[in-house]
Design a protein around this motif. Structure first.
Motif, short mmCIF file in Angstrom:
data_model
loop_
_atom_site.label_atom_id
_atom_site.label_comp_id
_atom_site.label_asym_id
_atom_site.label_seq_id
_atom_site.Cartn_x
_atom_site.Cartn_y
_atom_site.Cartn_z
N PHE A 1 -17.63 29.36 -10.62
CA PHE A 1 -18.92 29.99 -10.52
C PHE A 1 -19.96 28.96 -10.16
CE2 PHE A 1 -16.82 32.73 -13.80
CZ PHE A 1 -17.47 33.94 -13.55
N SER A 2 -21.02 29.36 -9.69
CA SER A 2 -22.15 28.64 -9.13
C SER A 2 -22.94 28.34 -10.58
CB SER A 2 -22.76 29.29 -8.19
OG SER A 2 -23.50 30.46 -8.78
N HIS A 3 -23.81 27.19 -10.25
CA HIS A 3 -24.47 26.66 -11.17
C HIS A 3 -25.21 27.95 -11.95
CE1 HIS A 3 -26.33 24.03 -14.10
NE2 HIS A 3 -27.56 24.37 -13.58
N ASP A 4 -25.89 28.69 -11.10
CA ASP A 4 -26.65 29.79 -11.44
C ASP A 4 -25.84 31.15 -12.23
OD1 ASP A 4 -25.87 30.99 -9.27
OD2 ASP A 4 -27.94 30.83 -8.07
N SER A 5 -24.55 31.07 -12.04
CA SER A 5 -23.74 32.03 -12.55
C SER A 5 -23.99 33.35 -11.46
CB SER A 5 -24.20 32.59 -13.98
OG SER A 5 -24.08 31.37 -14.98
N GLY A 6 -24.60 33.26 -10.51
CA GLY A 6 -24.62 34.35 -9.39
C GLY A 6 -23.56 34.42 -8.46
N MET A 7 -22.69 33.51 -8.18
CA MET A 7 -21.77 33.57 -7.43
C MET A 7 -20.49 32.99 -7.83
SD MET A 7 -21.82 31.82 -3.51
CE MET A 7 -22.77 32.64 -2.70
N LEU A 8 -19.49 33.65 -7.25
CA LEU A 8 -18.04 33.37 -7.84
C LEU A 8 -17.46 32.90 -6.62
CD1 LEU A 8 -15.57 33.19 -9.74
CD2 LEU A 8 -15.21 35.51 -9.33
N ALA A 9 -16.54 31.98 -6.49
CA ALA A 9 -15.61 31.56 -5.37
C ALA A 9 -14.12 31.73 -5.78
CB ALA A 9 -15.93 30.35 -4.60
N SER A 10 -13.23 32.16 -5.03
CA SER A 10 -11.90 32.30 -5.38
C SER A 10 -11.02 31.88 -4.14
CB SER A 10 -11.51 33.81 -5.76
OG SER A 10 -11.76 34.76 -4.71
N GLY A 11 -10.05 31.01 -4.69
CA GLY A 11 -9.23 30.48 -3.41
C GLY A 11 -7.62 30.88 -3.82
N GLY A 12 -6.95 30.94 -2.77
CA GLY A 12 -5.64 31.26 -2.91
C GLY A 12 -4.49 30.84 -1.92
N ASP A 13 -3.22 31.16 -2.38
CA ASP A 13 -2.17 30.80 -1.41
C ASP A 13 -2.34 31.28 -0.15
OD1 ASP A 13 -1.20 28.98 -3.12
OD2 ASP A 13 0.23 30.55 -4.02
N ASP A 14 -3.08 32.32 0.27
CA ASP A 14 -3.36 32.94 1.71
C ASP A 14 -4.17 32.00 2.56
OD1 ASP A 14 -5.71 33.27 0.19
OD2 ASP A 14 -5.40 35.44 0.40
N GLY A 15 -4.81 31.05 1.95
CA GLY A 15 -5.64 30.02 2.67
C GLY A 15 -6.85 30.72 2.74
N ARG A 16 -7.20 31.38 1.99
CA ARG A 16 -8.56 32.08 2.00
C ARG A 16 -9.54 31.74 0.77
NH1 ARG A 16 -8.00 38.27 3.67
NH2 ARG A 16 -7.12 38.42 5.56
N ILE A 17 -10.93 31.46 1.08
CA ILE A 17 -11.86 31.14 -0.12
C ILE A 17 -12.69 32.54 0.16
CG2 ILE A 17 -13.52 29.83 -0.91
CD1 ILE A 17 -12.29 27.48 0.33
N LEU A 18 -12.74 33.11 -0.69
CA LEU A 18 -13.63 34.34 -0.85
C LEU A 18 -14.92 34.22 -1.81
CD1 LEU A 18 -10.99 37.37 -1.21
CD2 LEU A 18 -11.81 36.18 0.83
N LEU A 19 -16.07 34.34 -1.28
CA LEU A 19 -17.23 34.54 -1.98
C LEU A 19 -17.75 35.69 -2.64
CD1 LEU A 19 -19.25 31.62 0.25
CD2 LEU A 19 -17.57 31.57 -1.72
N TRP A 20 -18.15 35.83 -3.81
CA TRP A 20 -18.52 37.13 -4.36
C TRP A 20 -19.86 36.85 -5.01
CZ3 TRP A 20 -14.55 40.99 -3.93
CH2 TRP A 20 -13.26 40.14 -3.59
N ASP A 21 -20.49 37.85 -4.68
CA ASP A 21 -22.12 38.17 -5.57
C ASP A 21 -21.63 38.86 -6.93
OD1 ASP A 21 -24.45 39.01 -6.61
OD2 ASP A 21 -25.34 38.55 -4.65
N VAL A 22 -21.78 37.91 -8.14
CA VAL A 22 -21.75 38.62 -9.35
C VAL A 22 -22.87 38.84 -10.04
CG1 VAL A 22 -19.43 37.97 -9.48
CG2 VAL A 22 -21.10 36.32 -10.31
N THR A 23 -24.29 38.63 -9.38
CA THR A 23 -25.44 39.06 -9.98
C THR A 23 -25.15 40.51 -11.11
OG1 THR A 23 -26.62 37.87 -8.28
CG2 THR A 23 -27.86 39.26 -9.76
#
Length: 985
Positions: free
Chosen positions: A701-723
């Motif tokens: 999570f980002s410091h403000d808890s509003g963004m989540l990043a996820s990484g995987g074995d597929d070589g992708r880093i996905l950024l999510w808005d979790v506001t």
């Protein structure tokens, strides 16, 4: 080397390779006399005439010197011993010290060196399993399970108790000692018996020869003519001997002092453990004394354990308090009203530091059989003066009480009750054996008005109004009979209580009567239940406006009479105070099925008043000695609140949002699950995030808890808005050629660092570490860092220092980089301490190393401890306050108290049903821990642990108010100079 410094040779004349032939392990509680007798027997049997003992046997009361490391001294003696003699009994099987000694011997030596002496309990061998029958064996510790390949022989000394039985003159005891001594000497028992006979004969012959020699020497001395020279030499020899004796006496004195110190330390620790439940205050004082004698991890651990287990939170001793009449505690437990010996009412302020005297005395107010009652807001005090009506006092300023009004009443007013709204006051009493009830309008306390009065009451000793003001209960403790002697047929009136419908105070209606009354009644906060005490039990009754009370349950199991009752603010707990000083807590969440859940012991006289503090997890109790005790009601030890199962397959990564409300879990099912843990006990699954085509390996999570990043074995880093946590959405995708190993957000802004491998099918190949500005749309690359691969973990310190940890740990600042040996590196929340794995350090056998990281360029080693089995990579998590460290391995997960790094103490071990913990997260307030594992995540309430770790000594002194007195110190630590363990308040 003298005889005390070297091992004695056996009968064969050869010197054994160990300092001790045997080590005796026993329970001090039951074998304190048998152990030294056995040692003496082994010393004397087959002893050569020119040696002080036949064998060198280690026995802690005579062999062990006092050191700061108690276990270290014992372990050294074990390593220097050739054989191990276990004095088996039920008590030694349950002893922690015996268990540790047996476990060490099993780990280091062969079964053939292990000898068993049965002193109590039972030992049974099971040929079918090739092991002891552990269902029937109760004299052996569990550490021996499965060690012996065949049934071992053991010596039975359970019959030996008296002094005569514990002598080598006793044939049976001599035979038993011979059975033990034979393997220690390495000879058959019959040869040992022959050797003993031979040695005794040799001793006699040598003594006889010595006598002859002395006689010849005397004659020679008389014949020779050098008397003067001989006298001079004799004088010199005597001075040397005197000096040697003085030195030996001094050595023995110091050794005795050390032995007394060690014995006192072990006695203090054992007594503190025994008293933890029955006398928590004394247990804490004993723990403080042990800590003062030997500040070791054992003494600190004992103090921490006592603080975590006890509900006790302190005692206030009120000077010159004699509660001969009725007393009253305000609802917030701030004020206490109590009569003195002359029945003059005194007012005590329990919040004042100086409690040796009351803050005020209410004029000439006297109380003998009347009742004292505070209004719900604690500002008014009503005093029923039995023969003079009722006086009302304004006590909003406790040190300056002011009389507001005097209410006339019947000849004897004995009970008063304030209406919940504060507008009315009910008084009850008797006039010519005729009970009277009066309702007063006190909206103007200076001019109360008589609203309604009713006579003919059967019960008019006391009065209680329900919290909703719709039910009135009047009580009577009087028993009347038509003739004497009194029997059940002659009784015309029993003690009991009458329940009234008080919805219309002008016309109170009688609903029913309950026989037998001693304490109460007290109503639950919702007025739906009330409790009544009589003798050793309490009864629960359903209260419905306009209906007769209905019996719900009887609370039995008390050993003495009930004197006081109180419901908690939520009505789920009922506390009963008893004549023997106990306070019993009952679970009344379901009133028809109450259960006893705890007993609070500490009062020395009967408990007279009980008060639950509103909106606080505390209970206050008062006894007849004037002791006011505070108790914590909830569980003080850490507890598992909830489990978060994965949505699909095994979890590989977890993260906790900085605001402590959301847990993200990613796993092999190619998705991320979000959980709401705002209610720690009832987590709610919020959403499932899909977008990865292979396993999710890392989340953050980002410091403000509003963004989540996820990484995987597929070589992708996905950024999510979790506001909006229930409706998150993807904002960007960052692509890499191979798997993502770890990612982390900086503590300010939305700077994101991630690492992974350049090549497929390799955990240790060349990798990549990149940094992005994830707050930019689209994310903007910020640079590349050296090092890192799929096995590297990333985390940030509070000053944006990036911690890159693999087989070594790198601290990457804005302008420089410094490397520390040791993997698994994590910085504390304030950045002052670094934890790494010590198993990869050269010459280190400790698994956890703590570093002073205030200087990032030159971290200084603070301490190291064996926090887990030696493994290459550990999982760490710092508590926000930095005094607790969570450590996870492939086998265990535990939280360590590192308030003093050099004396780290294991404070919490997660249960064995928890899978391998690969992540620890703490909420900002430090009260909750989330442990992530392959089977999901667990939410833990840390209870009182953070506060205890902050300052166990200070908390113990605050709770107890003082350490042991000088007299108590003499009793528990005899011969040891007194030490003041707590500063006087």
């Amino acid at each position: 080397m003298n005889d005390e410094q070297q091992a004695d040779p056996g009968p064969g004349g050869t010197t054994p390779p160990h300092a001790y032939d045997a080590f005796i392990s026993y329970s001090h509680a039951v074998d304190g006399s048998l152990a030294p007798a056995l040692q003496r027997g082994l010393h004397r049997l087959a002893r050569p005439w020119n040696r002080p003992r036949a064998l060198r046997v280690f026995y802690d009361q005579s062999s062990l010197a006092v050191t700061e490391d108690l276990w270290g001294s014992i372990e050294k003696a074990l390593r220097e011993s050739a054989h191990f003699i276990l004095m088996a009994s039920r008590e030694s099987a349950a002893s922690e010290w015996v268990g540790r000694e047996v476990a060490f011997w099993r780990r280091e030596r062969e079964p053939g060196t292990f000898l068993i002496v049965l002193t109590g309990g039972a030992i049974h061998w099971d040929d079918s399993t090739g092991d002891f029958d552990w269902d029937r064996t109760n004299a052996l510790p569990q550490a021996l399970r499965g060690w012996f390949a065949a049934e071992p022989l053991w010596t039975d000394l359970s019959w030996a108790h008296t002094e005569a039985q514990l002598s080598l003159q006793n044939a049976r005891f001599r035979s038993a000692v011979g059975s033990l001594a034979a393997p220690l000497h390495g000879v058959p028992k019959d040869e040992l018996d022959s050797e003993d006979v031979r040695q005794r004969r040799t001793t006699i012959r040598m003594l006889s020869a010595g006598v002859v020699v002395l006689v010849l020497a005397l004659i020679a001395t008389l014949i020779t003519g050098y008397q003067a020279e001989q006298q001079r030499k004799e004088a010199v020899s005597q001075r040397q001997e005197a000096r040697r004796q003085r030195e030996e006496a001094e050595r023995q004195r110091k050794a005795a002092e050390e032995q007394r110190g060690l014995a006192s330390l072990r006695a203090l620790l054992a007594e503190a453990e025994t008293l933890r439940d029955s006398d928590p205050r004394k247990a804490l004082q004993l723990g403080l004394a042990a800590e003062a004698l030997r500040p070791t991890d054992e003494t600190r651990g004992g103090l921490v354990t006592t603080l975590m287990r006890t509900r006790y939170r302190g005692t206030t001793a009120l000077g010159r308090l004699d509660t001969l009449g009725d007393t009253a505690l305000s609802r917030d437990a701030r004020l206490l009203a109590a009569p003195d010996e002359e029945e003059t009412l005194q007012l005590w302020d329990l919040t004042r530091a100086d409690r040796d005297s009351p803050v005020a005395r209410l004029g000439a107010t006297t109380v003998d059989t009347g009742q004292v009652e505070f209004s719900r807001d604690g500002k008014l005090l009503a005093v029923a003066e039995s023969k003079h009506g009722v006086r009302m006092w304004d006590v909003s300023t406790p040190s300056r009480p002011r009389e507001r009004a005097a209410l006339p009443g019947p000849a004897e007013v004995t009970g008063v009750a304030f209406a919940p709204d504060g507008h009315s006051l009910v008084t009850v009493g008797e006039e010519d054996k005729n009970g009277r009830l009066t309702v007063w309008d006190i909206r103007d306390p200076d001019r109360p008005r008589d609203r309604v009065s009713r006579t003919g009451l059967e019960d008019a000793t006391d009065a209680v109004l329900s919290p909703d003001g719709r039910t009135l209960v009047t009580t009577s403790g009087t028993v009347r009979a038509s003739e004497e002697p009194v029997d059940k047929d002659s009784i015309t009136h029993r003690s009991g209580l009458t329940v009234w419908d008080f919805r219309n105070p002008q016309l109170p209606a009688r609903l029913g009567r309950i026989d037998n009354w001693d304490a109460g009644p007290v109503f639950s906060p919702d007025s739906g239940t009330f409790a009544v005490g009589h003798r050793g039990s309490a009864t629960l009754w359903q209260n419905s406006p306009g209906r007769a009370p209905r019996h719900l349950a009887t609370l039995n199991g008390a050993r003495s009479s009930v004197n006081a009752l109180a419901f908690s603010g939520d009505g789920a707990t009922l506390a009963s105070g008893h004549e023997d000083g106990r306070v019993v807590l009952w679970d009344t969440a379901k009133p028809s099925e109450p259960k006893q859940k705890a007993q609070l012991e500490g009062h020395t006289d009967w408990v007279e008043e009980i008060a639950f503090l509103p909106r606080r997890d505390q209970l206050v109790t008062l006894d007849l000695d004037g002791a006011v005790m505070r108790w914590r009601l909830s569980a003080t030890v850490p507890s598992r609140l909830a489990e978060l199962p994965p949505a699909g397959y095994a979890v590989k990564a977890t993260a906790l949002s900085p605001d402590g409300r959301t847990v993200a879990m990613g796993g092999v099912d190619e998705q991320v699950t979000l959980w709401d843990i705002t209610d720690r006990r009832k987590p709610v699954r919020l959403a499932i995030l899909k977008g990865h085509s292979k396993a999710v390996t890392t989340v953050g999570f980002s410091h403000d808890s509003g963004m989540l990043a996820s990484g995987g074995d597929d070589g992708r880093i996905l950024l999510w808005d979790v506001t909006d946590r229930r409706h998150p959405y993807r904002t960007a995708t960052l692509k890499r050629p191979t798997s993502v190993g770890s990612l982390a957000f900086a503590p300010r802004g939305r700077t994101l660092a991630a690492t992974g491998n350049k090549f497929l099918f390799s955990d240790w190949g060349d990798g990549w570490t990149l940094v992005w500005d994830a707050g930019h749309d689209p994310p903007k690359p910020r640079g590349r860092l050296d090092g890192g691969n799929l096995s590297t973990t990333l985390s940030y310190g509070p000053d944006s220092t990036l911690v890159m940890s693999g087989t070594a740990t790198s601290l990457i600042g804005a302008s420089d980089t410094h490397q520390v040996k040791g993997g698994g590196g994590v910085l504390s929340r304030d950045g002052t301490m670094l934890a790494t794995s010590g198993s990869v350090l050269e010459g280190s056998d400790e698994s956890v190393v703590l570093w002073d990281a205030r200087s990032k360029t030159h971290p200084r080693k603070l301490a190291a401890f064996q926090g887990a089995d030696s493994v290459r990579q550990l999982t760490f998590g710092f508590h926000p306050e930095g005094r607790l460290l969570a450590v996870g391995t492939e086998e265990t997960a535990a939280v360590w108290d590192i308030g003093q790094p050099s004396r780290a103490v294991r404070a919490l071990t997660l249960p064995s049903d928890t899978e391998v913990v690969d992540a620890f997260h703490f909420t900002r307030d430090g009260r909750t821990m989330v442990a992530g594992a392959g089977d999901g995540a667990e939410v833990w309430d840390l209870g009182v642990l953070p506060a205890v770790a902050a300052d166990p000594h200070g908390m113990a002194c605050e709770i107890t108010g003082s350490g042991l007195t000088r007299e108590q110190w003499k009793h528990y630590a005899p011969g040891i100079p007194y030490e003041q363990t707590c500063l006087e308040k």
